[in-house]
Design a protein around this motif. Structure first.
Motif, PDB file in Angstrom:
ATOM      1  N   PRO A 210       6.958 100.207  30.744  1.00  0.00           N
ATOM      2  CA  PRO A 210       5.835  99.780  31.581  1.00  0.00           C
ATOM      3  C   PRO A 210       5.857 100.325  33.005  1.00  0.00           C
ATOM      4  O   PRO A 210       4.813 100.503  33.615  1.00  0.00           O
ATOM      5  N   GLU A 211       7.065 100.586  33.556  1.00  0.00           N
ATOM      6  CA  GLU A 211       7.153 101.127  34.916  1.00  0.00           C
ATOM      7  C   GLU A 211       6.844 102.623  34.864  1.00  0.00           C
ATOM      8  O   GLU A 211       7.734 103.459  34.709  1.00  0.00           O
ATOM      9  N   ILE A 212       5.583 102.956  35.030  1.00  0.00           N
ATOM     10  CA  ILE A 212       5.132 104.334  34.843  1.00  0.00           C
ATOM     11  C   ILE A 212       5.804 105.296  35.815  1.00  0.00           C
ATOM     12  O   ILE A 212       6.133 106.439  35.453  1.00  0.00           O
ATOM     13  N   HIS A 213       6.021 104.867  37.046  1.00  0.00           N
ATOM     14  CA  HIS A 213       6.602 105.778  38.045  1.00  0.00           C
ATOM     15  C   HIS A 213       7.993 106.266  37.640  1.00  0.00           C
ATOM     16  O   HIS A 213       8.432 107.330  38.065  1.00  0.00           O
ATOM     17  N   LYS A 214       8.660 105.509  36.767  1.00  0.00           N
ATOM     18  CA  LYS A 214      10.000 105.907  36.328  1.00  0.00           C
ATOM     19  C   LYS A 214       9.957 107.060  35.321  1.00  0.00           C
ATOM     20  O   LYS A 214      10.976 107.694  35.057  1.00  0.00           O
ATOM     21  N   LYS A 215       8.786 107.328  34.769  1.00  0.00           N
ATOM     22  CA  LYS A 215       8.658 108.452  33.847  1.00  0.00           C
ATOM     23  C   LYS A 215       8.875 109.785  34.562  1.00  0.00           C
ATOM     24  O   LYS A 215       9.157 110.803  33.924  1.00  0.00           O
ATOM     25  N   ALA A 216       8.743 109.767  35.874  1.00  0.00           N
ATOM     26  CA  ALA A 216       8.952 110.991  36.652  1.00  0.00           C
ATOM     27  C   ALA A 216      10.399 111.449  36.596  1.00  0.00           C
ATOM     28  O   ALA A 216      10.697 112.646  36.753  1.00  0.00           O
ATOM     29  N   GLU A 217      11.317 110.512  36.361  1.00  0.00           N
ATOM     30  CA  GLU A 217      12.748 110.828  36.351  1.00  0.00           C
ATOM     31  C   GLU A 217      13.091 111.900  35.319  1.00  0.00           C
ATOM     32  O   GLU A 217      13.984 112.718  35.530  1.00  0.00           O
ATOM     33  N   ALA A 218      12.370 111.876  34.196  1.00  0.00           N
ATOM     34  CA  ALA A 218      12.662 112.831  33.120  1.00  0.00           C
ATOM     35  C   ALA A 218      12.464 114.272  33.562  1.00  0.00           C
ATOM     36  O   ALA A 218      13.041 115.195  32.971  1.00  0.00           O
ATOM     37  N   PHE A 219      11.666 114.482  34.602  1.00  0.00           N
ATOM     38  CA  PHE A 219      11.355 115.839  35.055  1.00  0.00           C
ATOM     39  C   PHE A 219      11.979 116.168  36.410  1.00  0.00           C
ATOM     40  O   PHE A 219      11.727 117.236  36.971  1.00  0.00           O
ATOM     41  N   GLY A 220      12.772 115.238  36.932  1.00  0.00           N
ATOM     42  CA  GLY A 220      13.360 115.471  38.245  1.00  0.00           C
ATOM     43  C   GLY A 220      12.346 115.389  39.367  1.00  0.00           C
ATOM     44  O   GLY A 220      12.502 116.042  40.410  1.00  0.00           O
ATOM     45  N   MET A 221      11.315 114.598  39.158  1.00  0.00           N
ATOM     46  CA  MET A 221      10.234 114.445  40.128  1.00  0.00           C
ATOM     47  C   MET A 221      10.327 113.076  40.799  1.00  0.00           C
ATOM     48  O   MET A 221      10.653 112.093  40.142  1.00  0.00           O
ATOM     49  N   PRO A 222      10.031 112.970  42.093  1.00  0.00           N
ATOM     50  CA  PRO A 222       9.999 111.655  42.728  1.00  0.00           C
ATOM     51  C   PRO A 222       8.899 110.792  42.110  1.00  0.00           C
ATOM     52  O   PRO A 222       7.777 111.258  41.904  1.00  0.00           O
ATOM     53  N   GLY A 223       9.237 109.542  41.805  1.00  0.00           N
ATOM     54  CA  GLY A 223       8.262 108.592  41.296  1.00  0.00           C
ATOM     55  C   GLY A 223       8.231 107.375  42.200  1.00  0.00           C
ATOM     56  O   GLY A 223       9.287 106.807  42.502  1.00  0.00           O
ATOM     57  N   VAL A 224       7.043 107.001  42.658  1.00  0.00           N
ATOM     58  CA  VAL A 224       6.917 105.919  43.630  1.00  0.00           C
ATOM     59  C   VAL A 224       5.950 104.872  43.119  1.00  0.00           C
ATOM     60  O   VAL A 224       4.888 105.194  42.598  1.00  0.00           O
TER      61      VAL A 224
END
Length: 341
Positions: A210-224
């Protein structure tokens, strides 16, 4: 008077903003709300046809993000696109005329509610299918880099803001474009407007994370993650992401937690969401929240804010008059605008 104000909000440490900037944010949100309310009136009076998806409740996201961009930056939207276009600067009369299907509309009456477009304002359009605009936005970000590195453009590196909903983040195009944006360090902001519902499906029931911003972690991208009902918080987070993108460091995924106050579209009776849930979110109305903040901190007076509302109502009223008096597209021009001249 345009002095800097140090905001007395714990979540906005070291964030300075002028009185003029705060009033611009307020007016922009009020314009978005009034425009959408008038759209509802016109739709139910039979002046507007097709599917119409309103933005009520989410104004802090559009305003907080787009007003942090510069004029030459790009915005790519979804089928809930009217307010994004307004915030980008597209005049309300041309958007309203488009909704009425008139020749004077920003898409010449051919696009309607879900396909608002303006090359003049670098508004890349609304898109009827989820995730459809994300590859377009990614392409815009790529051409910004190409223009700078290959064509040696002298202006600042243009940033693109791609808006989409929570339901889109389970779509393949979302993941493909995030991956590509990180690989090429594209100047793009991926803005998730998590309004908790994908048509009639609650967000927590449709995704394993559910925490969509954490999906950025898979690509090494900042998620806020940011409070999407607080325009000042959205603006601060966006400014940081813009600086990062413009300096060549690549994309950021921003998840704005927000809520739509109306049904999915004007054809939706909105019977699936609990009244207690709606009331809880409506009590956090982003416009009322900023209005109270302005008055309580003596940034401006209630009379001044009322004058802004009157100005906006006049603007929307004139947009209606313009749309009603505009001509219909002619049958002879049915195939016009299919191709670039």
């Amino acid at each position: 008077m345009n002095e800097e104000i140090c905001l007395p909000v714990t979540t906005l440490k070291n964030h300075k903003i002028t009185r003029e900037q705060i009033l611009i944010l307020y007016e922009d949100m009020v314009l978005g709300r009034n425009f959408e309310d008038m759209c509802a009136q016109m739709y139910y009076r039979g002046k507007m046809f097709g599917f119409v998806h309103l933005y009520n409740g989410q104004e802090a996201v559009a305003t907080g993000v787009i007003k942090a961009l510069e004029k030459n930056d790009y915005v790519c939207s979804t089928y809930r696109d009217h307010v994004h276009a307004l915030s980008k600067g597209v005049p309300s009369k041309y958007i309203m005329a488009e909704l009425f299907g008139k020749e004077t509309g920003c898409s010449k009456g051919r696009g309607g509610s879900m396909h608002i477009f303006s090359s003049e304002y670098n508004f890349l359009g609304g898109f009827a299918f989820i995730a459809e605009g994300i590859p377009v936005a990614t392409g815009a970000a790529f051409q910004s880099v190409y223009r700078k590195q290959i064509l040696f453009a002298k202006e600042k590196l243009q940033v693109t803001a791609a808006f989409f909903g929570d339901g889109t983040t389970n779509n393949g195009q979302f993941f493909e474009c995030l991956n590509m944006a990180v690989l090429w360090k594209l100047p793009i902001l991926f803005i998730v407007e998590n309004n908790q519902w994908a048509i009639g499906m609650a967000h927590h029931r449709s995704t394993s994370k559910p925490e969509i911003h954490k999906k950025a972690e898979a690509f090494g991208m900042p998620g806020v993650e940011v409070d999407g009902m607080d325009v000042l918080a959205v603006k601060q987070v966006t400014e940081k992401a813009i600086d990062r993108a413009r300096s060549g460091e690549g994309p950021t995924l921003i998840e704005a937690l927000t809520y739509r106050f109306r049904g999915h579209s004007l054809a939706d009776p909105d019977e699936l969401r609990a009244s207690t849930e709606k009331e809880a979110w409506i009590s956090r109305d982003p416009i009322l929240r900023l209005r109270n903040y302005i008055i309580e901190n003596k940034i401006d007076s209630q009379q001044s804010l009322d004058a802004i509302q009157d100005k906006v109502k006049q603007n929307v009223s004139e947009a209606i008059d313009f749309a009603l008096s505009s001509s219909e597209p002619s049958v002879e021009d049915l195939r016009k605008y299919l191709f670039v001249d």
